[in-house]
Design a protein around this motif. Structure first.
Motif, short mmCIF file in Angstrom:
data_model
loop_
_atom_site.label_atom_id
_atom_site.label_comp_id
_atom_site.label_asym_id
_atom_site.label_seq_id
_atom_site.Cartn_x
_atom_site.Cartn_y
_atom_site.Cartn_z
N GLU A 47 0.83 -1.22 0.00
CA GLU A 47 0.00 0.00 0.00
C GLU A 47 0.85 1.26 0.00
N LEU A 48 1.97 1.25 0.73
CA LEU A 48 2.86 2.42 0.72
C LEU A 48 3.43 2.65 -0.68
N ALA A 49 3.73 1.57 -1.38
CA ALA A 49 4.28 1.69 -2.74
C ALA A 49 3.26 2.34 -3.67
N HIS A 50 1.97 2.17 -3.36
CA HIS A 50 0.94 2.80 -4.19
C HIS A 50 0.96 4.32 -4.05
N LEU A 51 1.60 4.83 -3.01
CA LEU A 51 1.74 6.28 -2.88
C LEU A 51 2.73 6.81 -3.91
N MET A 52 3.59 5.92 -4.42
CA MET A 52 4.56 6.31 -5.45
C MET A 52 4.07 5.94 -6.84
N GLU A 53 3.37 4.83 -6.92
CA GLU A 53 2.98 4.25 -8.21
C GLU A 53 1.58 3.67 -8.02
N SER A 54 0.59 4.31 -8.64
CA SER A 54 -0.78 3.89 -8.33
C SER A 54 -1.19 2.58 -8.99
N ASN A 55 -0.53 2.22 -10.08
CA ASN A 55 -0.91 0.98 -10.74
C ASN A 55 0.10 -0.14 -10.51
N HIS A 56 -0.31 -1.35 -10.84
CA HIS A 56 0.58 -2.51 -10.68
C HIS A 56 1.49 -2.66 -11.89
N THR A 57 2.31 -1.64 -12.12
CA THR A 57 3.24 -1.68 -13.24
C THR A 57 4.50 -2.45 -12.84
N ALA A 58 5.37 -2.69 -13.82
CA ALA A 58 6.64 -3.35 -13.52
C ALA A 58 7.42 -2.51 -12.52
#
Ligand SMILES: [Zn+2]
Length: 89
Positions: A47-58
């Motif tokens: 969830e914290l990573a979604h603050l940097m990157e909202s989609n499930h990209t590589a």
């Protein structure tokens, strides 16, 4: 991870372990309390990573792997045992 969140809520989420809003509110499913620590860590980092990157990209998965090497194990655990967490006991 160098990101800032707004607030954290532990709630009765249906069909998901965590979520993250555009305003930086992190929601976690209270049932995670029954999961092993490495799985809880993974959901938090996810969830914290979604603050940097909202989609499930590589790029998103690269962030996860850099923060939490071996996170694959946690993903697999959730796939295999996630249903147990849904049971009420
Ligand atoms: Zn996600």
């Amino acid at each position: 991870m160098g990101v800032e969140y707004n607030k954290v809520l532990i709630s009765d989420l249906k069909y998901r372990w965590g979520s993250c809003t555009l305003k930086g509110t992190l929601n976690f499913n209270w049932r995670l309390i029954k999961a092993p620590m490495f799985v809880i860590d993974y959901v938090i980092v996810h969830e914290l990573a979604h603050l940097m990157e909202s989609n499930h990209t590589a790029q998103f998965w690269n962030i996860i792997e850099a923060q939490l090497p071996g996170s694959r194990k946690a993903k697999d655990w959730l796939k295999e045992h996630g249903a147990i967490l849904e049971e009420s006991f």
